[in-house]
Structures are given as C-alpha cells and as structure tokens.
Design a protein around this motif. Structure first.
Motif, mmCIF file in Angstrom:
data_model
loop_
_atom_site.group_PDB
_atom_site.id
_atom_site.type_symbol
_atom_site.label_atom_id
_atom_site.label_comp_id
_atom_site.label_asym_id
_atom_site.label_seq_id
_atom_site.Cartn_x
_atom_site.Cartn_y
_atom_site.Cartn_z
ATOM 1 N N THR A 199 1.162 0.776 -9.721
ATOM 2 C CA THR A 199 -0.258 0.408 -9.747
ATOM 3 C C THR A 199 -0.990 1.135 -8.641
ATOM 4 O OG1 THR A 199 -1.833 -1.432 -9.601
ATOM 5 C CG2 THR A 199 0.162 -1.592 -8.288
ATOM 6 N N ASP A 200 -2.297 1.275 -8.806
ATOM 7 C CA ASP A 200 -3.116 1.875 -7.754
ATOM 8 C C ASP A 200 -3.921 0.834 -6.996
ATOM 9 O OD1 ASP A 200 -4.893 1.122 -9.660
ATOM 10 O OD2 ASP A 200 -5.859 3.073 -9.908
ATOM 11 N N ASN A 201 -3.643 -0.446 -7.240
ATOM 12 C CA ASN A 201 -4.370 -1.531 -6.580
ATOM 13 C C ASN A 201 -3.425 -2.275 -5.643
ATOM 14 O OD1 ASN A 201 -5.709 -3.951 -5.903
ATOM 15 N ND2 ASN A 201 -6.945 -3.822 -7.769
ATOM 16 N N SER A 245 4.790 -1.310 -6.223
ATOM 17 C CA SER A 245 3.675 -0.535 -5.675
ATOM 18 C C SER A 245 3.523 0.809 -6.377
ATOM 19 C CB SER A 245 3.888 -0.317 -4.179
ATOM 20 O OG SER A 245 2.841 0.418 -3.606
ATOM 21 N N ARG A 248 -4.049 5.670 -5.520
ATOM 22 C CA ARG A 248 -5.494 5.458 -5.524
ATOM 23 C C ARG A 248 -6.238 6.614 -4.888
ATOM 24 N NH1 ARG A 248 -9.419 3.764 -2.319
ATOM 25 N NH2 ARG A 248 -7.980 3.634 -0.546
ATOM 26 N N SER A 256 0.791 2.508 -3.930
ATOM 27 C CA SER A 256 -0.496 2.261 -4.602
ATOM 28 C C SER A 256 -1.629 3.007 -3.908
ATOM 29 C CB SER A 256 -0.787 0.762 -4.648
ATOM 30 O OG SER A 256 -0.887 0.236 -3.344
ATOM 31 N N GLU A 257 -1.564 3.104 -2.575
ATOM 32 C CA GLU A 257 -2.595 3.842 -1.844
ATOM 33 C C GLU A 257 -2.497 5.339 -2.139
ATOM 34 O OE1 GLU A 257 -5.956 4.063 0.486
ATOM 35 O OE2 GLU A 257 -4.909 2.287 -0.268
ATOM 36 N N LYS A 311 0.815 -1.227 0.000
ATOM 37 C CA LYS A 311 0.000 0.000 0.000
ATOM 38 C C LYS A 311 0.841 1.267 0.000
ATOM 39 C CE LYS A 311 -3.585 0.063 2.671
ATOM 40 N NZ LYS A 311 -4.459 0.019 3.865
ATOM 41 N N VAL A 328 -2.940 -6.001 -6.492
ATOM 42 C CA VAL A 328 -2.069 -6.196 -7.652
ATOM 43 C C VAL A 328 -0.608 -5.983 -7.248
ATOM 44 C CG1 VAL A 328 -1.464 -5.319 -9.934
ATOM 45 C CG2 VAL A 328 -3.869 -5.577 -9.285
ATOM 46 N N SER A 329 -0.388 -4.975 -6.408
ATOM 47 C CA SER A 329 0.973 -4.717 -5.915
ATOM 48 C C SER A 329 1.504 -5.914 -5.137
ATOM 49 C CB SER A 329 0.979 -3.465 -5.036
ATOM 50 O OG SER A 329 2.234 -3.290 -4.433
#
Length: 941
Positions: A160-162, A157, A81, A77-78, A74, A165-166
């Motif tokens: 991607t924003d997921n 990480s 997102r 990616s967090e 996270k 997936v990370s």
C-alpha cells in the motif's frame, strides 16, 4: 556502487529518517511508558509481591503488535507514495538487500525500545533474588516475536502507499496471528484442537521461551515466520516490475521459488513437531529440567516404570496451557530412563477401558470444571492427573497436587505448575522404595549392620530379663538368617576384663548401670545397639516386652536404609474444637501435620508417659506447654540415644481475643533442660524493619454501625528472612525466603564437644521489645528504643550431650508403662549423632500464621513448612528432594518496603526510560551535527 553494502546503507538511512521525525520519539516513549504502566499499575507489581518480571512479558506480545506496526508503517508505503520505489526497483543491487536493510533498521529500533525496559529487571535484581533465566528468555522471545511482526509489517507496507492503511493492516494481521493461539480463542475448542492452534499462534510459543526454556521448535517457528514474510515482501516487490499478464521463465522461477520456500518452512515445522524436544533450560537451577537427584533416582530403576498422564480434551481453560509443559517434563523422565521408563498420555473420554481402570483400580476420578463455548457456560468432568506405577506399587497426583494458584492484585487467578518435578520425583521414590522393600528391610541396606548387646552375665540379670534375653536372641537369629549376610549380632559383657568395656560405654555413650526395683543394690547392664561404620543407634527396650522387640529392631534398621518411609513422632498441642470455635486454646497445627504426612509417616506422641514410641525415627516437639518431669525425661533420653529432636519453642504465644491479637506467656517446661545444654531464649520478641505483611482486622464506622474489615498492613513481628539471614547449611540452602512470626532471640554456648550451626538470623535492623502490644497497625511507627542488630532465631546443636538428669526421676515409677518393667533404664551421655534443631517461635508453623501468610501474599508458597520438611530430610539423611523442594514459581518474593520507597522505585524506572531516550536523542543530534559539518566542508560552505 558497492552492492554488498547496500543493506547497511539502507539501514542507516532508515534509522536517520526515523529519528528525524517527532512521531518516532512518541512511539518509543509511549512504548516504554505503557510497558511500565502495565507492570506497576495494571499488574500491581508491588502488591503482587513476586520477584520476577513476568507481568512485563505477559503483555509484551500485545504491545509489540502496535510498536512493530508503527515502526514498519512507512518503510515501503512512503517509498511507493513518494515515487522512489521505482528508483529502488531499477537498482543493480538485488531487492533482497534493500528489504534486508529495512528489516535491520526496524530490528535496531525494536532493540532500542526493549532496552528502555531493562531498568525494571535490574531494579528487581537489586531488591531480591531474581532468576535472570526467564528475563533473558523473555527478551529473546520479544526479539524473535518482534522480528516476526516486523517482517509482517514490511510485507503489508509493501502492498500500500498509505502509512495509516499499513499500520491498520499490520495490526490486524499480527493480532490475528496472536489471537489464533491465545487462551481467549482456544478455550472454545477441545484440548487437541486447542493444542494445534497454540502451535500456530505466536503468543503461546512466546510464553514457552519467556519462562526460561529455549526450544528448537520455537526458534524454528519464529525464524520461519521472518523468512516467510520477508520472502513474500521481496516477491511482491519483484512483481512490481513485471509486465501484466506476462509469463516469462524468470517469473515462473520466482513463483515456484516462493511456493517451495513456504512449503519447506511448513514441512520443517511439522517435522520438528514430532521430533523429541531439543531444548535448553536457562533458568537458575534448571527448574524446568530434571535435577541430578531425579536422574539418580531414575537410574536406580530395575523394573519398568510407568508415568501416565490423564488429560481430558476439554478442561478448564487455565489448565489447558499447562498440559504441554507437564508432558515435556514427563518426556524428560523417559529420555533419562530409556527403556526403563514408559510415558503415556491418555484422554479417558476417548478410551473407556482405560477410564474404567483409572476409576476402579487407581481411584482416579474426574473433576468438574466450568468451561465456556460459543453458546453457553457448562460443567464438564475433566481429568488432570498423573499416575506413577512401579511393579504393584502406584501413586496418583491430582491437579491440586500439581498446580499453584495465586490471586493477582486485580482478583484474577494466576495458575502455574507448582513444582511438578518435586511431585513426580517424590512419587517415583515412594513407589520404588515400597516395591523394592516389599517387606524386606535388608533390601535397602548397602553396608553390613551389626547388633551389639551390652548385656551383663545372666547371674546379674533379674529373672524377667532372662526370658526377654532368650526371646530376642531367637528373633536376632531369624533376622540374621533372612538378611543375606547384611546383618549380624553379638553380645558383650561390660563387666568382663575388670570392667573395661563398662567404663568405655559409660564414657562414650553414657550407658550407666541399671538396677531393678526389687533389688536396687544389684547393678547390671542391658543396652542394645545397632552400628555400621558411620553411626551407632541405641534401641529402646521399653517395658522389656519380647513382643515389641522386633518392632524396635525394625525401626532401628530403617535408619540405615532410605527405602522405607520414616516415622516422625510429633508432639504438638491438641486443639480443643470447642475452644477453637471461640479462637481460644492456643495454636493448632493441622497444616503442618498434613505437610509431614506427604513424605513421612506420622504418629502423635504423648510425652507424659515418659517414653517415646520405639517406632519414631525423629522427634518433633512443637509449642510445648508445661511439660512435666516424665515428659522432659522422655525427650532427654531420646536425645541421649542418639536421636534428633526438632523444637519450636519460645516464651510467648499469640491468640486472638475480641477481634484483636493478644500476647500470651507460654511456659514450655523446657527452660531448665535447654539451659543445661547451653541454650537460652530471651523473654522478648524480635521486631525487624525487614518484615512481612499481615491481614489485620480494621474497625470501620458507618453511621451508627461498626464493621470489622481486614486490611493487609506491614507487621514488624513477622520477620522476613532473606539470603543474608540464612546460615550456610543444606536445610536452608534452597530456601529463597522465610517468615518467622513472633520469634524470640536465642543465645547458645559453644564448646562442650558440640558443634553449633546457625540457621536463621534477623536483619541488622532488628530490635527487641518486651511489651505486650503486638496489635497490627495500619501505619506502624514502632521504632527501636536501643541498639539494633542481628538476632539468632534458629540453630542446630550436634555432638555429645550429657543428660539433664542424674538418675531416672522417681515420678516414672508411678506410670503404668514403667510398672511392669521395674527396671531403671537410663543413658547419661549421647553419641556424636545426637542433634537438637531449635527454632525460637511457638507459632511460625501454626495454622493461624500460615493462613495469614497465604492471605497476605495470595500464594500457596509457605516457607515455614519447607524449612520444617528440609529439617526432617536432612536429619533423616534423606536429601534427594532437598534441593528441588523450593522450585515453585511464586517462592521468590519482594522484600518489605515503605510506600515512599516503592514510589521512588517506580519513578526511577520511568526516569531511566526517559534518560535512555535522552541519550538516544543526544547521540542522534551529535551524529547530525557531524554529518552537517562534513557536508559543509565537502560543499565548501
């Protein structure tokens, strides 16, 4: 905004966010639980019975993949997102500070997770002797590998924003990097390709550090991994703010910079791979580095020494990872020896000429190994040998000499290098001494040796001794001429000057007057000795055969040099093969004899002829049974001449009868002789709560049928001796553990001009039993009837001994070896160099006991054999290999424990991990409360 403190603020923020989530606690708790579950259940820690934490670090590269991926999933990616990534990109502080802050937070979490496993090595250290070097190496390797995985996770990480997936992407990429160098993958390739893959993979370098060797190349690899992926992380974050399809100077600088960074990291690793290893051995006793003994031996080389390793490109997958370790050790010999030592590595399949030479000249043959490729399993002939050559002398070590195999609790084979330094150094010593001697005894004598014959005037000597005297004078003259000034001789008439010398030699060495069977009233002296400034050795005269004198002289001279293989006279029960087929006939000692012949020459001694072979440098009497008077006299006179006698004897022996163990009374015939020297062996057996395990026969019923199985049970008659049971002596200084089987307690009187060194003790929780019930029990509930306390099981007596006999026994006259001589040669008193090394067990060196130890532990480590070999080396003043003999991997074992005790220890480790997580939770809660009060005051709430 203070941009210099951005990294610290980001790290604190990320740690707070991580601990605010219950998922984080699940990850940390799950990691600690899985680690302990793997150690105690998957690897069966207590059944494995080795005092190390190797199982923890064997699984750590795999466990860290999931932990690091979960920590980093996270981190970026967090941010992407939730849309806060754009806020980060426009900050005046450079991006690398944000990336470094997140990395520091992740690394802090990794350290906290690893600390949860620290009670495990502490537990092992409290139980047994733990070598902390591999432990600290394992934790360092975990931090380094984890740092690489964290850098990879941060990179994934950021793409991607997921978070899921990370997580999956990080697991896949880290797993691929680990798989690249794993045995599962490299086994499909030849050794050269597999070696390259192991250099690229993350797990193989981890293993090197975890065994206690910190190599600059491994540190550089992990540091490069961290820098590379953190650089990629920063680069791709920087690209987020670039206009699409644009090409500004700044963008070109970034592209060129990241390419140069990656290229330099690759070049640095490739360059270091060809540089001689710069490494630190952090193990206790530096077991992966050359010892002072090996260095001193290499420094003695005057001619070139060749150490050549024959390693096939394709061999067994369990042997392939050991090749680099063995090669590194061989290179250390070259580093110490400089131009005097040449190290070569050969694949015989690629060099037919060298393969032919190995087969024909050195007797090196390939060994069939089963290997598996992508399509089938097959047998290949592979080499795993080391040749040590010095001049015309050579010694070959095969894979059976170099490796140690231990069966894990899961039934898998655990293969490691046994003790390669000991084997290679021993081979170097043998070829060096054999070449340097070259038949010349005096080449290895450093200080002059003098032959002194205490011989009466010719008028007193019997006629047969006159011819013998003339012959030995001629032989002495030849020896002195060939010695280069290192050997001289003279004769002294003891009766001269009113017999002053006669009184002196009788008082000092017990040289009593001799008499001839033809004229018993005419006394004379005929004693032959060798002496230097440290010791005096009496030469046996045997039957006064001139042809055997030179053999006696050469044997005596060997005691003043270390350049010759020493001769051990072994008197042990001879196994009757017919009776052995029915498990009758007493103990056998084939394994002991094989162990002796690895370092010494051995001769089977028959004590009943009343004499010890003149070639013997030391006498070992194992499990003596009903020795007659001539046998006791032979042993007595060997001691009186200043020799060393190693005894393994007690009033009992054990043999299997009808599938069960039966105690057998064992009369040695030595009890009066031992009591004369102040040694008493109690007619009882020692039992100890600190004991080893035994593979006991167990009867099982299935319907109308009876079956006999074998089960490992606790056995109090197998005494487990640890450090507190070893006396301070070079013989046992390097031994971590020893098992004494069916031993009796010793009592030794002090004084009488002798020094007593106590070698072996049972624990304070030991007791004595005189009953005959020695059968192993599945749940052994034997307990002491009386007081408990330490019992002496092994000791050394050294100094002046007085003969048990007043005169030569009359039984000697009837023996063929004595008839031709007709002279009563007798020594009443020993010199100070005489020794008795006594172990109070008939069976602890027997094949039956050694086999039981192997089956119970699953390891080839045999403490009794190492103790015996150490005794030989110490007594023969050959202590070069004494300190490195016990460097094998599996020699540190756990002490015996009750099942309930094992359960408590396992629960303690789980509980300690929970307590650690609870402390973290309390610290986090207190910090949040303080922050809440601070903000409340600031906002006036």
């Amino acid at each position: 905004m203070d941009t210099s403190r951005v990294a610290g603020r980001v790290a604190r923020k990320e740690l707070s966010l991580f601990f605010a989530s219950p998922v984080a606690w699940l990850f940390l708790g799950g990691f600690a639980s899985v680690c302990l579950f793997v150690v105690f259940w998957v690897e069966s820690f207590f059944a494995r019975n080795v005092a190390d934490v190797r199982p923890l670090f064997e699984w750590m590269p795999v466990l860290l993949i999931f932990l690091c991926s979960a920590i980093t999933m996270k981190m970026w990616s967090e941010e992407r997102r939730s849309g806060t990534l754009e806020h980060v990109l426009v900050q005046p502080s450079p991006l690398w500070r944000f990336s470094l802050g997140k990395f520091r937070a992740c690394l802090g979490l990794l350290l906290l997770a690893l600390l949860a496993t620290l009670p495990l090595p502490i537990t092992v250290a409290l139980l047994a002797e733990l070598d902390w070097g591999p432990v600290w190496g394992g934790y360092l390797a975990s931090v380094l590998l984890g740092s690489g995985y964290l850098a990879i996770g941060l990179f994934v990480s950021s793409r991607t924003d997921n978070p899921i997936v990370s997580l999956l992407g990080s697991v896949a990429l880290c797993g691929l990097l680990y798989l690249l160098g794993s045995d599962l993958f490299t086994s499909f390739f030849d050794d050269r390709t597999a070696q390259v893959l192991r250099q690229l993979g993350s797990g193989s370098r981890f293993d090197n550090i975890a065994r206690g060797v910190i190599d600059l190349r491994d540190l550089t690899y992990y540091l490069s991994l961290v820098i590379a992926f953190l650089g990629l992380n920063i680069y791709y974050l920087e690209r987020e703010g670039w206009a699409r399809f644009a090409s500004t100077p700044r963008q070109r600088h970034w592209r060129i910079g990241i390419i140069l960074l990656l290229a330099n990291l690759i070049v640095t690793n490739l360059w270091l791979a060809k540089v001689p290893a710069l490494r630190w051995d952090i193990t206790e006793g530096r077991v992966h580095s050359l010892s002072p003994s090996s260095r001193q031996l290499v420094e003695q080389l005057a001619e070139p020494l060749l150490i050549r390793g024959y390693f096939s490109a394709r061999s067994h997958p369990l042997l392939a990872p050991l090749v680099p370790q063995l090669q590194d050790l061989m290179k250390e010999y070259a580093a110490v020896g400089g131009p005097r030592v040449r190290v070569e590595f050969v694949d015989p399949a690629r060099n037919p000429a060298l393969e032919k030479e190995a087969n024909e000249q050195y007797g090196i043959k390939p060994t069939p190994f089963q290997v598996t490729n992508r399509y089938q399993a097959s047998l290949v002939n592979g080499y795993f040998n080391v040749l040590v050559k010095y001049g015309s002398e050579y010694h070959v070590l095969s894979f059976s000499d170099l490796i140690e195999v231990r069966t894990s609790a899961r039934g898998d084979a655990e293969v490691l290098l046994r003790n390669p330094e000991f084997d290679i150094t021993r081979a170097i010593r043998d070829v060096l001494y054999n070449y340097r001697a070259g038949g010349d005894l005096f080449a290895g004598i450093d200080k002059p040796v003098e032959f002194i014959g205490y011989v009466s005037n010719q008028e007193r000597l019997p006629g047969m001794l006159l011819a013998y005297l003339d012959s030995i004078k001629q032989q002495l003259e030849k020896a002195a001429a060939a010695s280069g000034g290192k050997f001289s001789y003279r004769f002294i008439e003891p009766e001269a000057n009113s017999g002053g010398v006669a009184r002196q030699i009788e008082e000092q060495w017990g040289f009593a007057p001799m008499s001839s069977s033809l004229d018993e009233e005419q006394e004379f002296y005929f004693y032959l000795t060798l002496a230097d400034e440290k010791q005096v050795v009496q030469l046996p005269t045997g039957d006064f055969d001139p042809g055997s004198f030179r053999k006696s002289l050469d044997t005596g001279l060997k005691r003043f040099t270390s350049d010759f293989t020493k001769t051990v006279a072994l008197a042990a029960p001879r196994l009757n093969r017919t009776m052995a087929a029915y498990n009758l006939g007493g103990p056998s000692f084939d394994t002991l004899q094989a162990a002796i012949t690895r370092n010494h020459r051995i001769i089977a001694e028959d004590l009943t002829d009343g004499e010890i072979s003149p070639e013997a440098d030391i006498l070992a009497v194992i499990a003596p049974q009903v020795l007659d008077t001539p046998a006791v006299f032979a042993l007595d006179q060997f001691l009186m001449r200043g020799g060393t006698v190693i005894l393994a004897t007690s009033p009992f022996s054990v043999e299997p009868l009808g599938g069960e163990l039966k105690l057998r009374r064992w009369s040695s015939g030595l009890v009066p002789w031992l009591e004369h020297h102040g040694i008493t062996t109690d007619k009882s057996l020692v039992l100890d709560r600190r004991h080893a395990r035994f593979p006991a026969p167990v009867h099982r019923s299935e319907g109308d049928y009876q079956f006999q199985d074998s089960k490992i049970v606790d056995y109090p008659f197998f005494i487990d001796i640890r450090r507190d049971g070893f006396g301070r002596h070079p013989i046992n200084a390097s031994l971590p553990q020893l098992t004494m089987a069916w031993a009796s307690p010793l009592e030794i009187e002090r004084g009488n001009q002798r020094r007593v060194s106590q070698l072996l003790w049972s624990s304070e929780d030991s007791w004595l039993e005189s009953g005959e019930d020695i059968a192993p029990r599945e749940n052994d509930d034997r307990s002491p009837d009386g007081a408990t306390g330490r019992k002496l099981l092994g000791a050394i007596l050294q100094g002046r001994f007085h003969s048990y006999f007043k005169a030569p026994p009359t039984e000697l006259a009837a023996l063929p070896t004595r008839v031709s001589a007709g002279v009563n040669s007798f020594v009443k008193r020993s010199p100070e160099s005489a020794r008795i090394i006594l172990y109070a067990s008939n069976d602890f060196l027997s094949d039956r006991v050694l086999g039981a130890l192997v089956r119970a532990s699953g390891s080839r480590y045999l403490g009794p054999l190492e103790l015996f070999n150490n005794s030989l080396d110490w007594a023969l003043q050959d202590q070069q290999l004494l300190q490195i003999r016990s460097r094998a991997h599996f020699n540190r074992t756990l002490p015996p424990m009750e099942q309930q005790h094992r359960l408590y220890l396992e629960l303690f480790n789980y509980g300690a991990a929970l307590v650690w997580l609870g402390v973290l939770g309390l610290v986090f809660w207190i910090r949040r409360r303080r922050l809440a009060r601070y903000y409340a005051r600031e906002l006036g709430l």
